[in-house]
Design a protein around this motif. Structure first.
Motif, PDB file in Angstrom:
ATOM      1  N   VAL A 198       5.855  29.573  46.501  1.00  0.00           N
ATOM      2  CA  VAL A 198       7.524  29.820  45.837  1.00  0.00           C
ATOM      3  C   VAL A 198       6.455  31.589  47.055  1.00  0.00           C
ATOM      4  CG1 VAL A 198       5.745  31.283  43.776  1.00  0.00           C
ATOM      5  CG2 VAL A 198       8.647  30.886  43.837  1.00  0.00           C
ATOM      6  N   GLY A 199       8.011  31.980  47.321  1.00  0.00           N
ATOM      7  CA  GLY A 199       7.568  33.647  47.251  1.00  0.00           C
ATOM      8  C   GLY A 199       7.475  34.391  46.992  1.00  0.00           C
ATOM      9  N   GLY A 200       6.419  34.703  45.652  1.00  0.00           N
ATOM     10  CA  GLY A 200       6.085  35.877  44.351  1.00  0.00           C
ATOM     11  C   GLY A 200       6.252  37.040  44.838  1.00  0.00           C
ATOM     12  N   ASN A 201       6.572  37.331  46.007  1.00  0.00           N
ATOM     13  CA  ASN A 201       6.539  38.236  46.381  1.00  0.00           C
ATOM     14  C   ASN A 201       7.707  38.625  46.835  1.00  0.00           C
ATOM     15  OD1 ASN A 201       5.432  41.107  46.976  1.00  0.00           O
ATOM     16  ND2 ASN A 201       4.750  41.266  48.629  1.00  0.00           N
ATOM     17  N   ASP A 202       8.667  37.916  47.459  1.00  0.00           N
ATOM     18  CA  ASP A 202      10.013  38.517  47.904  1.00  0.00           C
ATOM     19  C   ASP A 202      11.057  37.830  46.842  1.00  0.00           C
ATOM     20  OD1 ASP A 202      10.098  35.355  48.397  1.00  0.00           O
ATOM     21  OD2 ASP A 202      10.232  36.282  50.294  1.00  0.00           O
ATOM     22  N   PHE A 253       1.215  27.308  40.150  1.00  0.00           N
ATOM     23  CA  PHE A 253       2.245  28.162  41.628  1.00  0.00           C
ATOM     24  C   PHE A 253       1.498  28.220  42.272  1.00  0.00           C
ATOM     25  CE2 PHE A 253       4.228  29.602  38.229  1.00  0.00           C
ATOM     26  CZ  PHE A 253       5.652  29.094  38.167  1.00  0.00           C
ATOM     27  N   ALA A 254       1.202  28.087  43.067  1.00  0.00           N
ATOM     28  CA  ALA A 254      -0.207  28.524  44.608  1.00  0.00           C
ATOM     29  C   ALA A 254      -0.650  29.698  44.505  1.00  0.00           C
ATOM     30  CB  ALA A 254       0.838  28.208  46.537  1.00  0.00           C
ATOM     31  N   ASP A 255      -1.688  29.086  45.055  1.00  0.00           N
ATOM     32  CA  ASP A 255      -2.785  30.417  44.965  1.00  0.00           C
ATOM     33  C   ASP A 255      -2.314  31.493  45.185  1.00  0.00           C
ATOM     34  OD1 ASP A 255      -4.852  29.244  43.287  1.00  0.00           O
ATOM     35  OD2 ASP A 255      -5.424  28.110  45.112  1.00  0.00           O
ATOM     36  N   LYS A 256      -2.304  32.738  44.828  1.00  0.00           N
ATOM     37  CA  LYS A 256      -1.930  33.710  45.308  1.00  0.00           C
ATOM     38  C   LYS A 256      -0.667  34.408  45.315  1.00  0.00           C
ATOM     39  CE  LYS A 256      -6.470  35.329  46.987  1.00  0.00           C
ATOM     40  NZ  LYS A 256      -7.393  35.303  48.449  1.00  0.00           N
ATOM     41  N   ALA A 257       0.805  33.751  44.029  1.00  0.00           N
ATOM     42  CA  ALA A 257       2.045  33.253  44.566  1.00  0.00           C
ATOM     43  C   ALA A 257       2.214  34.695  44.388  1.00  0.00           C
ATOM     44  CB  ALA A 257       2.250  32.254  43.986  1.00  0.00           C
ATOM     45  N   GLN A 258       1.870  35.629  44.080  1.00  0.00           N
ATOM     46  CA  GLN A 258       2.430  36.997  44.104  1.00  0.00           C
ATOM     47  C   GLN A 258       2.509  37.928  45.136  1.00  0.00           C
ATOM     48  OE1 GLN A 258      -0.750  36.267  42.627  1.00  0.00           O
ATOM     49  NE2 GLN A 258      -2.081  37.693  42.980  1.00  0.00           N
ATOM     50  N   GLY A 259       2.046  37.304  46.419  1.00  0.00           N
ATOM     51  CA  GLY A 259       1.328  37.393  47.561  1.00  0.00           C
ATOM     52  C   GLY A 259       2.254  36.967  48.482  1.00  0.00           C
ATOM     53  N   LEU A 260       2.945  35.743  48.051  1.00  0.00           N
ATOM     54  CA  LEU A 260       3.827  35.094  49.027  1.00  0.00           C
ATOM     55  C   LEU A 260       4.773  35.576  49.468  1.00  0.00           C
ATOM     56  CD1 LEU A 260       2.275  31.707  48.237  1.00  0.00           C
ATOM     57  CD2 LEU A 260       0.862  33.570  49.970  1.00  0.00           C
ATOM     58  N   THR A 261       5.319  35.000  50.579  1.00  0.00           N
ATOM     59  CA  THR A 261       6.859  35.690  51.226  1.00  0.00           C
ATOM     60  C   THR A 261       7.343  33.989  51.117  1.00  0.00           C
ATOM     61  OG1 THR A 261       6.418  35.693  53.504  1.00  0.00           O
ATOM     62  CG2 THR A 261       5.994  37.613  52.512  1.00  0.00           C
ATOM     63  N   SER A 262       8.780  34.466  51.601  1.00  0.00           N
ATOM     64  CA  SER A 262      10.073  32.924  51.670  1.00  0.00           C
ATOM     65  C   SER A 262       9.259  32.234  52.995  1.00  0.00           C
ATOM     66  CB  SER A 262      11.446  33.764  51.577  1.00  0.00           C
ATOM     67  OG  SER A 262      11.613  33.614  52.713  1.00  0.00           O
ATOM     68  N   ASP A 263       8.789  32.857  53.936  1.00  0.00           N
ATOM     69  CA  ASP A 263       8.296  32.338  55.140  1.00  0.00           C
ATOM     70  C   ASP A 263       7.291  31.200  55.218  1.00  0.00           C
ATOM     71  OD1 ASP A 263      10.593  33.595  56.815  1.00  0.00           O
ATOM     72  OD2 ASP A 263       9.258  35.088  56.961  1.00  0.00           O
ATOM     73  N   ILE A 264       5.974  31.905  54.601  1.00  0.00           N
ATOM     74  CA  ILE A 264       5.506  31.473  53.911  1.00  0.00           C
ATOM     75  C   ILE A 264       5.199  30.506  53.203  1.00  0.00           C
ATOM     76  CG2 ILE A 264       3.167  31.731  52.672  1.00  0.00           C
ATOM     77  CD1 ILE A 264       2.892  33.961  53.404  1.00  0.00           C
ATOM     78  N   MET A 265       6.203  30.229  52.622  1.00  0.00           N
ATOM     79  CA  MET A 265       6.399  29.396  51.122  1.00  0.00           C
ATOM     80  C   MET A 265       7.127  28.649  51.927  1.00  0.00           C
ATOM     81  SD  MET A 265       9.440  29.404  48.305  1.00  0.00           S
ATOM     82  CE  MET A 265      10.771  28.138  49.554  1.00  0.00           C
ATOM     83  N   THR A 266       8.264  28.645  52.997  1.00  0.00           N
ATOM     84  CA  THR A 266       8.803  27.468  53.925  1.00  0.00           C
ATOM     85  C   THR A 266       7.468  26.682  54.616  1.00  0.00           C
ATOM     86  OG1 THR A 266       9.620  28.499  55.343  1.00  0.00           O
ATOM     87  CG2 THR A 266      10.934  28.061  53.132  1.00  0.00           C
ATOM     88  N   THR A 410       1.372  37.370  38.950  1.00  0.00           N
ATOM     89  CA  THR A 410       0.151  37.667  38.946  1.00  0.00           C
ATOM     90  C   THR A 410      -0.523  37.228  37.698  1.00  0.00           C
ATOM     91  OG1 THR A 410       0.882  39.854  40.572  1.00  0.00           O
ATOM     92  CG2 THR A 410      -1.626  39.434  38.918  1.00  0.00           C
ATOM     93  N   ARG A 411      -1.415  35.544  38.573  1.00  0.00           N
ATOM     94  CA  ARG A 411      -2.295  35.108  36.615  1.00  0.00           C
ATOM     95  C   ARG A 411      -2.769  36.458  36.228  1.00  0.00           C
ATOM     96  NH1 ARG A 411      -4.641  29.210  38.628  1.00  0.00           N
ATOM     97  NH2 ARG A 411      -5.290  29.106  36.385  1.00  0.00           N
ATOM     98  N   GLY A 412      -3.023  36.052  34.798  1.00  0.00           N
ATOM     99  CA  GLY A 412      -3.153  36.405  33.470  1.00  0.00           C
ATOM    100  C   GLY A 412      -2.689  38.049  33.570  1.00  0.00           C
ATOM    101  N   THR A 413      -1.216  38.147  34.026  1.00  0.00           N
ATOM    102  CA  THR A 413      -0.238  39.066  33.380  1.00  0.00           C
ATOM    103  C   THR A 413       0.804  38.601  31.775  1.00  0.00           C
ATOM    104  OG1 THR A 413      -0.181  40.014  35.273  1.00  0.00           O
ATOM    105  CG2 THR A 413       1.157  40.187  34.225  1.00  0.00           C
TER     106      THR A 413
END
Length: 429
Positions: A198-202, A253-266, A410-413
């Motif tokens: 998932v694009g957790g950053n967008d 969710f994928a590791d470090k999802a909070q920094g992923l974008t839609s392009d990385i997700m696809t 962000t895991r742990g929040t």
């Protein structure tokens, strides 16, 4: 909800901006002749680069030129910055005649403040109302009964499951409950496969977060939450955020999802590095044939006590519409020719068959060359539907909510921290 951008505010704020922008909007600027040539219709569009449907749009414009030799369509192409570019041109009174863009963020206020015009009368006068799906008309109509634009593109937003990767990990079926999803994520991780990308950053992460939060909310309750920004005031919204946090901290969710974008997700899903993604129609259309061959389309898994009977998806009819500007009113006969042409069934069908687009218009055409888009269209009552919050979030909160989304992924929040971060997006916007 009344937009915080008033007519007076739009014009007053624009006085200095327009003066500064005038040098850029004159001379060789594409906007300079937007309202000066009666034989040219200027269309500001996002279709012209890599956006799905761009090749089809270019082709149908050429067909339009052939059928209307005395009228030329001049396309001005922008990406995500289109709303800002259009507003600048409008403040200088050099705006294009027609705008092709979605109903989201800045554009929510355009018709209210006079940056574009109410098109309801044109839709009826031109006999095009019956071509539009009733749900699309509802979504494009504001609280004062104004039809902001002519609806065109729509989207289904289901969840794509790579069944081959699930089977490799020992997951026997597509998960439909939260417990099943958590169990599947553990098995996938054991095989080195990311579970849900998932694009957790967008915006993609924002939409999935909103979908999960609504697990325990009715559409009316969700509408109130996203209009007010109160993510603490009801039991249902608190439970939804708790459910999201439970899934996140269980490794769904994928590791470090909070920094992923839609392009990385696809990319992760299309290269089979991840097994699951929440994918709108345009993303489904881009899934390679090999991966699509073992992809099942369904909904997001539910938790016990959910407000929905079936796994959920998002649907929207506001992806792209044709907005008419004040300059366009001066060329309304040309605008009518263009929109009548774009609404013709055979033109609409081309976007479906050639580009895999979902449409906000009445059509029987199916995306045969885009099987996942077609599968999503056939989901029907096998899935539930939650509210796409875009029409209800105040424009000033839209971008802050995306920032808040990254914090949420962000895991742990804690759930309390997620609620506070989401609410602060409404105060700081």
């Amino acid at each position: 909800m009344r937009s915080p951008l008033s007519r007076r505010g739009f014009l007053a704020a624009g006085s200095g901006l327009a003066a500064a922008a005038l040098p850029a909007l004159s001379g060789c600027s594409p906007f300079a002749s937007a309202d000066s040539d009666p034989g040219t219709l200027t269309v500001h569009t996002q279709l012209g680069t890599t956006a799905p449907g761009s090749p089809t749009y270019k082709a149908v414009v050429e067909q339009f030129h052939t059928e209307h030799p005395g009228l030329r369509v001049k396309n001005l192409v922008n990406g995500d910055d289109l709303p800002q570019v259009y507003e600048t041109s409008r403040l200088a009174r050099k705006e294009p005649d027609v705008v092709m863009v979605n109903l989201y963020d800045k554009t929510l206020a355009w018709t209210e403040v006079g940056a574009t015009v109410d098109v309801r009368g044109y839709l009826d006068d031109w006999g095009l109302r019956e071509r539009v799906l009733p749900a699309a008309l509802t979504e494009w109509t504001d609280g004062e009964g104004r039809l902001r634009a002519f609806p065109y593109f729509a989207t289904n937003w289901p969840v794509a499951y790579n069944t081959a990767l699930l089977e490799r990990a020992g997951v026997g079926a597509v998960p439909t409950t939260g417990d099943q999803l958590i169990g599947a994520a553990r098995k996938l991780r054991a095989k080195g496969i990311a579970p849900v990308t998932v694009g957790g950053n967008d915006w993609t992460g924002q939409k999935l977060l909103a979908q999960i939060i609504q697990t325990f909310l009715s559409p009316d309750e969700a509408r109130k939450v996203y209009a007010s920004g109160d993510f603490s005031g009801s039991r249902g919204v608190r439970e939804g955020i708790d459910y999201f946090v439970e899934l996140r901290d269980a490794g769904v969710f994928a590791d470090k999802a909070q920094g992923l974008t839609s392009d990385i997700m696809t990319t992760q899903y299309n290269t089979e590095a991840a097994a699951i993604q929440s994918a709108m129609s345009s993303a489904l259309a881009k899934v390679p044939a090999r991966t699509a061959g073992h992809t099942a389309v369904g909904g997001w898994p539910l938790a016990p006590g959910a407000a929905h009977d079936k796994p959920t998806i998002l649907r929207s009819y506001t992806l792209i519409g044709f907005w008419i500007s004040p300059n366009g009113v001066r060329k309304i006969a040309s605008v009518e020719k263009f929109l009548r042409f774009m609404y013709r069934p055979e033109v609409v069908s081309r976007f479906i068959t050639e580009s895999g687009r979902d449409m906000a218009l009445v059509t029987d055409t199916v995306s045969k060359d885009f099987p996942l888009v077609a599968e999503a269209q056939r989901l029907g009552d096998r899935v539930g539907q939650v509210l796409l919050p875009d029409l209800h979030v105040p424009p000033t909160a839209t971008q802050p909510l995306i920032t808040a989304t990254s914090t949420a992924f962000t895991r742990g929040t804690s759930a309390a921290a997620v609620r506070s971060t989401l609410e602060s997006a409404y105060r700081t916007g």
